[in-house]
Design a protein around this motif. Structure first.
Motif, PDB file in Angstrom:
ATOM      1  N   VAL A   7     -12.289   1.743 142.630  1.00 20.14           N
ATOM      2  CA  VAL A   7     -12.861   2.957 143.211  1.00 20.14           C
ATOM      3  C   VAL A   7     -13.586   3.689 142.096  1.00 20.14           C
ATOM      4  O   VAL A   7     -13.053   3.832 140.984  1.00 20.14           O
ATOM      5  N   SER A   8     -14.758   4.151 142.377  1.00 20.27           N
ATOM      6  CA  SER A   8     -15.522   4.915 141.393  1.00 20.27           C
ATOM      7  C   SER A   8     -14.774   6.194 141.035  1.00 20.27           C
ATOM      8  O   SER A   8     -14.340   6.943 141.915  1.00 20.27           O
ATOM      9  N   ALA A   9     -14.617   6.439 139.745  1.00 21.52           N
ATOM     10  CA  ALA A   9     -13.937   7.658 139.291  1.00 21.52           C
ATOM     11  C   ALA A   9     -14.704   8.899 139.743  1.00 21.52           C
ATOM     12  O   ALA A   9     -14.104   9.899 140.137  1.00 21.52           O
ATOM     13  N   ASN A  10     -16.028   8.823 139.703  1.00 22.16           N
ATOM     14  CA  ASN A  10     -16.839   9.964 140.145  1.00 22.16           C
ATOM     15  C   ASN A  10     -16.621  10.255 141.628  1.00 22.16           C
ATOM     16  O   ASN A  10     -16.489  11.410 142.022  1.00 22.16           O
ATOM     17  N   GLN A  11     -16.577   9.197 142.447  1.00 19.30           N
ATOM     18  CA  GLN A  11     -16.340   9.381 143.884  1.00 19.30           C
ATOM     19  C   GLN A  11     -14.947   9.968 144.131  1.00 19.30           C
ATOM     20  O   GLN A  11     -14.776  10.833 144.980  1.00 19.30           O
ATOM     21  N   PHE A  12     -13.959   9.483 143.408  1.00 20.32           N
ATOM     22  CA  PHE A  12     -12.605  10.010 143.540  1.00 20.32           C
ATOM     23  C   PHE A  12     -12.582  11.500 143.204  1.00 20.32           C
ATOM     24  O   PHE A  12     -11.992  12.301 143.932  1.00 20.32           O
ATOM     25  N   CYS A  13     -13.233  11.863 142.112  1.00 19.00           N
ATOM     26  CA  CYS A  13     -13.251  13.261 141.675  1.00 19.00           C
ATOM     27  C   CYS A  13     -13.970  14.162 142.672  1.00 19.00           C
ATOM     28  O   CYS A  13     -13.518  15.273 142.947  1.00 19.00           O
ATOM     29  N   ILE A  14     -15.062  13.680 143.219  1.00 17.89           N
ATOM     30  CA  ILE A  14     -15.797  14.457 144.223  1.00 17.89           C
ATOM     31  C   ILE A  14     -14.944  14.630 145.474  1.00 17.89           C
ATOM     32  O   ILE A  14     -14.821  15.735 146.006  1.00 17.89           O
ATOM     33  N   HIS A  15     -14.335  13.536 145.921  1.00 16.99           N
ATOM     34  CA  HIS A  15     -13.516  13.574 147.139  1.00 16.99           C
ATOM     35  C   HIS A  15     -12.302  14.492 146.993  1.00 16.99           C
ATOM     36  O   HIS A  15     -11.919  15.194 147.931  1.00 16.99           O
ATOM     37  N   HIS A  16     -11.682  14.496 145.812  1.00 18.08           N
ATOM     38  CA  HIS A  16     -10.466  15.287 145.594  1.00 18.08           C
ATOM     39  C   HIS A  16     -10.734  16.618 144.882  1.00 18.08           C
ATOM     40  O   HIS A  16      -9.797  17.360 144.595  1.00 18.08           O
ATOM     41  N   ASN A  17     -11.999  16.884 144.611  1.00 17.97           N
ATOM     42  CA  ASN A  17     -12.408  18.133 143.972  1.00 17.97           C
ATOM     43  C   ASN A  17     -11.679  18.345 142.644  1.00 17.97           C
ATOM     44  O   ASN A  17     -11.087  19.398 142.398  1.00 17.97           O
ATOM     45  N   VAL A  18     -11.714  17.322 141.795  1.00 19.69           N
ATOM     46  CA  VAL A  18     -11.107  17.402 140.465  1.00 19.69           C
ATOM     47  C   VAL A  18     -12.157  17.057 139.418  1.00 19.69           C
ATOM     48  O   VAL A  18     -13.200  16.477 139.724  1.00 19.69           O
ATOM     49  N   GLU A  19     -11.875  17.406 138.192  1.00 20.20           N
ATOM     50  CA  GLU A  19     -12.801  17.150 137.098  1.00 20.20           C
ATOM     51  C   GLU A  19     -12.612  15.734 136.565  1.00 20.20           C
ATOM     52  O   GLU A  19     -11.497  15.230 136.509  1.00 20.20           O
ATOM     53  N   VAL A  20     -13.698  15.118 136.153  1.00 14.99           N
ATOM     54  CA  VAL A  20     -13.630  13.780 135.579  1.00 14.99           C
ATOM     55  C   VAL A  20     -12.826  13.804 134.281  1.00 14.99           C
ATOM     56  O   VAL A  20     -12.133  12.841 133.952  1.00 14.99           O
ATOM     57  N   SER A  21     -12.859  14.917 133.576  1.00 11.68           N
ATOM     58  CA  SER A  21     -12.099  15.026 132.325  1.00 11.68           C
ATOM     59  C   SER A  21     -10.599  14.870 132.577  1.00 11.68           C
ATOM     60  O   SER A  21      -9.860  14.402 131.703  1.00 11.68           O
ATOM     61  N   PHE A  22     -10.138  15.237 133.778  1.00 13.45           N
ATOM     62  CA  PHE A  22      -8.729  15.058 134.135  1.00 13.45           C
ATOM     63  C   PHE A  22      -8.384  13.572 134.172  1.00 13.45           C
ATOM     64  O   PHE A  22      -7.327  13.149 133.674  1.00 13.45           O
ATOM     65  N   ILE A  23      -9.286  12.761 134.710  1.00 11.55           N
ATOM     66  CA  ILE A  23      -9.090  11.305 134.752  1.00 11.55           C
ATOM     67  C   ILE A  23      -8.991  10.754 133.330  1.00 11.55           C
ATOM     68  O   ILE A  23      -8.105   9.953 133.022  1.00 11.55           O
ATOM     69  N   TYR A  24      -9.891  11.194 132.459  1.00  9.36           N
ATOM     70  CA  TYR A  24      -9.870  10.731 131.074  1.00  9.36           C
ATOM     71  C   TYR A  24      -8.594  11.171 130.355  1.00  9.36           C
ATOM     72  O   TYR A  24      -8.040  10.415 129.557  1.00  9.36           O
ATOM     73  N   ALA A  25      -8.135  12.380 130.640  1.00 15.40           N
ATOM     74  CA  ALA A  25      -6.904  12.875 130.018  1.00 15.40           C
ATOM     75  C   ALA A  25      -5.700  12.047 130.469  1.00 15.40           C
ATOM     76  O   ALA A  25      -4.825  11.716 129.652  1.00 15.40           O
ATOM     77  N   LEU A  26      -5.638  11.702 131.748  1.00 13.71           N
ATOM     78  CA  LEU A  26      -4.552  10.844 132.240  1.00 13.71           C
ATOM     79  C   LEU A  26      -4.614   9.470 131.584  1.00 13.71           C
ATOM     80  O   LEU A  26      -3.584   8.892 131.230  1.00 13.71           O
ATOM     81  N   HIS A  27      -5.817   8.963 131.412  1.00 14.23           N
ATOM     82  CA  HIS A  27      -5.981   7.658 130.764  1.00 14.23           C
ATOM     83  C   HIS A  27      -5.526   7.719 129.305  1.00 14.23           C
ATOM     84  O   HIS A  27      -4.842   6.809 128.823  1.00 14.23           O
ATOM     85  N   GLN A  28      -5.867   8.773 128.604  1.00 15.37           N
ATOM     86  CA  GLN A  28      -5.461   8.910 127.203  1.00 15.37           C
ATOM     87  C   GLN A  28      -3.956   9.049 127.069  1.00 15.37           C
ATOM     88  O   GLN A  28      -3.390   8.645 126.053  1.00 15.37           O
ATOM     89  N   SER A  29      -3.313   9.581 128.096  1.00 15.00           N
ATOM     90  CA  SER A  29      -1.856   9.709 128.095  1.00 15.00           C
ATOM     91  C   SER A  29      -1.178   8.432 128.583  1.00 15.00           C
ATOM     92  O   SER A  29       0.033   8.403 128.756  1.00 15.00           O
ATOM     93  N   ASN A  30      -1.968   7.404 128.842  1.00 17.40           N
ATOM     94  CA  ASN A  30      -1.478   6.111 129.345  1.00 17.40           C
ATOM     95  C   ASN A  30      -0.776   6.230 130.699  1.00 17.40           C
ATOM     96  O   ASN A  30       0.127   5.457 131.005  1.00 17.40           O
ATOM     97  N   LEU A  31      -1.217   7.179 131.506  1.00 19.77           N
ATOM     98  CA  LEU A  31      -0.662   7.332 132.847  1.00 19.77           C
ATOM     99  C   LEU A  31      -1.443   6.533 133.879  1.00 19.77           C
ATOM    100  O   LEU A  31      -0.891   6.144 134.908  1.00 19.77           O
ATOM    101  N   ILE A  32      -2.721   6.313 133.612  1.00 20.86           N
ATOM    102  CA  ILE A  32      -3.548   5.505 134.515  1.00 20.86           C
ATOM    103  C   ILE A  32      -4.424   4.583 133.693  1.00 20.86           C
ATOM    104  O   ILE A  32      -4.618   4.776 132.493  1.00 20.86           O
TER     105      ILE A  32
END
Length: 98
Positions: A7-32
Motif C-alpha cells: 500500500v502506498s504510504a502517501n495513500q495511507f496517510c491521506i486516507h487516515h489523515n496522518v503525516e508521512v513523518s509519522f510513518i518514518y518515525a515508526l519505521h525508525q523505531s522498528n515498529l513497521i
C-alpha cells in the motif's frame, strides 16, 4: 518489483489523515517495515492493521512513540503467553483422567 501486496504510504496517510513523518518515525523505531520502490514508499499489506492501531494510539490517545513501543512490546508478550497457555492446557488435557 510487484506492488500488489503493498500500500502506498502517501495513500495511507491521506486516507487516515496522518503525516508521512509519522510513518518514518515508526519505521525508525522498528515498529513497521517500509519498502521503497523507485521514488515511492510502500507499506506491506499485512502491517496495515498494526499501523492503524499505532495511528489510534498516537493521534487519538496522544501516546508518544516511546509509549507505543512499550505497549507494542507488552502486547507481543501477552500474545506469546496466551499461546503458551493454550499449549500447556492442551498438554495437560492429555494427562487428565475423566
Amino acid at each position: 518489483m510487484q506492488t500488489e501486496n503493498l500500500v502506498s504510504a502517501n495513500q495511507f496517510c491521506i486516507h487516515h489523515n496522518v503525516e508521512v513523518s509519522f510513518i518514518y518515525a515508526l519505521h525508525q523505531s522498528n515498529l513497521i517495515e517500509i519498502i521503497r520502490v523507485e521514488e515511492e514508499v510502500f507499506l506491506p499489506v499485512h502491517q496495515i492493521n498494526q499501523l492503524e492501531k499505532f495511528v489510534r494510539l498516537y493521534y487519538e490517545m496522544d501516546i508518544n512513540l516511546e509509549g507505543i513501543e512499550a505497549i507494542n512490546t507488552l502486547l507481543l508478550q501477552i500474545d506469546q503467553l496466551q499461546t503458551q497457555l493454550v499449549y500447556l492446557n492442551n498438554k495437560l488435557c492429555l494427562y487428565e483422567i475423566d
